[in-house]
Design an enzyme around this catalytic site. Sequence first.
Site, PDB file in Angstrom:
ATOM      1  N   GLU A 166     -65.698 -72.154  10.721  1.00  0.00           N
ATOM      2  CA  GLU A 166     -64.652 -71.997   9.852  1.00  0.00           C
ATOM      3  C   GLU A 166     -64.499 -70.363   9.602  1.00  0.00           C
ATOM      4  O   GLU A 166     -63.435 -70.196   8.623  1.00  0.00           O
ATOM      5  CB  GLU A 166     -65.104 -72.990   8.590  1.00  0.00           C
ATOM      6  N   SER A 252     -72.129 -59.774  27.702  1.00  0.00           N
ATOM      7  CA  SER A 252     -70.981 -60.334  27.449  1.00  0.00           C
ATOM      8  C   SER A 252     -70.334 -61.355  29.184  1.00  0.00           C
ATOM      9  O   SER A 252     -69.638 -61.818  29.937  1.00  0.00           O
ATOM     10  CB  SER A 252     -69.158 -59.665  27.115  1.00  0.00           C
ATOM     11  N   HIS A 381     -62.856 -72.807  24.743  1.00  0.00           N
ATOM     12  CA  HIS A 381     -63.667 -71.216  24.392  1.00  0.00           C
ATOM     13  C   HIS A 381     -64.604 -70.662  23.582  1.00  0.00           C
ATOM     14  O   HIS A 381     -65.679 -69.921  23.107  1.00  0.00           O
ATOM     15  CB  HIS A 381     -63.668 -70.863  25.787  1.00  0.00           C
ATOM     16  N   SER A 382     -63.614 -70.362  22.345  1.00  0.00           N
ATOM     17  CA  SER A 382     -64.001 -69.612  21.748  1.00  0.00           C
ATOM     18  C   SER A 382     -63.094 -69.694  20.533  1.00  0.00           C
ATOM     19  O   SER A 382     -61.750 -70.343  20.735  1.00  0.00           O
ATOM     20  CB  SER A 382     -64.372 -68.151  21.871  1.00  0.00           C
TER      21      SER A 382
END
Lengths: 489, 367
Positions: A166, A252, A381-382
């Site tokens: 959020e 990453s 996923h993100s």
Amino acid sequence: MAALWLARASSQLARRAARRLPPLPSRHGGEPSPWFLGSSVAAPPPVLGSPPLPPLERIARRGFCSVRRFAGESSAAAAAADEEEPENGFAGGDQAIDFPGGKVSFVAEMNFLPESHGERISCYRVLDDDGRTISGSRFQEVSKEVALKMYIEMVTLQIMDNIFYEAQRQGRISFYLTSNGEEAINIASAAALSIDDIVLPQYREPGVLLWRGFTLQEFANQCFGNSMDYGKGRQMPIHYGSNRLNYFTVSSPIATQLPHAVGAAYSLKMDKKDACAITYFGDGGTSEGDFHAALNFAAVMDAPVVFFCRNNGWAISTPTTEQFRSDGVVIRGQAYGIRGIRVDGNDALAVYSAVHAAREMAIAEGRPILIEALTYRVGHHSTSDDSTKYRPVDEIEHWRTARDPISRYRKWVQGNDWWSDAEESELRRRVRKELLQAIQVAERMPKPPFAELFTDVYDQIPSNLREQERLLRETIMKHPADYPTDVPV
Amino acid sequence: MAARALREAGRRRGWAAEVGRRCFSGGSAGAAVAEPKEGVAEGGKAVNLFTAVNQALHIALDTDPRAYVFGEDVGFGGVFRCTTGLADRFGKSRVFNTPLCEQGIAGFAIGLAAMGNRAIAEIQFADYIFPAFDQIVNEAAKFRYRSGNEFNCGGLTIRTPYGAVGHGGHYHSQSPEAFFCHVPGLKVVIPRSPREAKGLLLASIRDPNPVVFFEPKWLYRLAVEEVPEEDYMLPLSQAEVIRKGSDITLIGWGAQLAVLKEACEDAAKDGVSCELIDLKTLIPWDKETVEASVKKTGKLLVSHEAPITGGFGAEIAASIAERCFQRLEAPVARVCGVDTPFPLVYEPFYMPTKNKVLDAIKATVNY
């Protein structure tokens, strides 16, 4: 002559092979672990359900008929040879050859190995859908204290994901990535480890760090990239790391941490530590070269490393059907000579038990273990992804509700009378409050100073970076409006 | 016998021999080359470059119980004999073969180094380092920075033979140093001779940052020099003026120094005084030494075997143009490989040879 020899040798060997399958040589000498069911690994894959290969059958009948005739004629001799067969199973010495890597026997039939076992490898599970232990299931005992801590941390992870998600939607942090649906994998695997075990994470395992004692404030500091972020604001949110907690900093690129885990495990072994390395990765990561490199190195070097694959079905938008043709991931361990298990990733007790056993085998026997946890990525996923664009909402909803690992585990915990509804609402209220406070604190904290842009590239700042820092400072003085005001210069 | 002849040739010429004829030390056939018996002088025994590297590795393993040496075929001594005797002396758990997989070697080495060890990894040829590129660029180089110094893999050193050998063709000849010079967080070191190789390698191994150490494989057997037997280190990021001169500055690294040195000698016969600099460490590089020299001579020539476009010579030329623009009396000259893949039969055409350098010296001095 050659054909005759082949016919004899192979007809005998074919029968022998059918009768007796040689066990894999033990590299470590010691007693196999009670968790290791020798027979299931020692036997070469049976040709179950493989298609009958009709064209080859025809070729065999036509092209190799002479071989078959010879085989028939020599059956009596073969039977006699069977009688004399020594214990090592290689009679005569010319029916098997010592190739580099070991003795290999011959067969007459041209049998291609099947592409699969036919049946999918089954999945270890302790709790049924209603959170009851399946009768006859073997699992590692969990004390009430640990069981409750596991539950509390699973809920905490879930709430943390919701609130940070959020916060990203409100524009307060730049990026986020949830572990929704994989809370049991995160927490239960962490609970089965010791703090001395070295964790080399992908990025969907913050629960492991949470379990080890990373505070909600520390998570928030990283996501906000403030001056208390250990990474000094250099990486995107969710790239956590902690030397204190033996949790290597997330990077990453996919699967690059796998070979690192082998190196780390080798170091632990050389230091004779009572610890292993564990590395996490997804189903997509198994397509990377580093996955192959790491499993092969680990097997060859007898490194005490646990490879933990979270097979959640999706690599961003790519489903596993477009990722590999194998039966998932666990099967690949065998090709590398690595013991493995498939486990229900939404079953906290199964994950806990599997990791507990894997860790013991890895350390005691000095070997890698592969765990494939089947699960589902319930979140996108993100925050840069909308997964409803490539998969049905119903499917997501089903996994989010009916197969939620937290509610399943809660049923078990409550079934033991260890948890109440009142405690549940108190927990959720408390964690939510702590998180909101952590976010407020993190948000108010200043950013890391400008000077940190140039540190840690090397252990000391070289002259070219000193010069660039000086020049950049002059530019900042000249054009202050071009630069963020919250980074102290 | 051939090896001995080459050694003699090498000694006569100091630390390198003729450019055109080169010895490619492949397999174990030449493994019997021993340290020369004679040649003991104040600076130590005369040894070739692979022996100097071997000495450095012996010392590195002996002085640090947390040091490891590994890579393809290093167990039996390596295809260039650099790891001879290490496994026997230090055991197979500290000196070992790895599977044939460069990304695995680099990744394993990073993990080992991150646990506080000195991981000395060998990539058999620099031409084969590219599968490890991701591990080196995205992982090794950024390990300290991305973790805010929570973790580092500073104990990592990747040794790899580079450069022309006379018959190496595409994949046993390349000089890929410039790729790694574009990566903050790495150090790139290239020695020119046995003595330099030993001292720089020990310094690289003990430097708390990841280092890619390119070894000039042409010189493994050919270059013979007196090398102190003891443990010593030579400083990184420090260039060396190896020949004083006043008319033009020549700069290079590794095997190319031999070519430049010959060019200097020939130029001197024509009355041109060249100052020769060995850069040694390409990143972070010693601009100050180069700058001081160019301010004195007013002219600069950079030379490397790698293709000219995007080579590290371009970076030097640009930096020196920035710093010495008003002192420069001619454009910076670059004598480098041509922009083709490294060719087999065309190698003599491809190479930045002595006469190409000599022509460029004359053109620059007479500009």
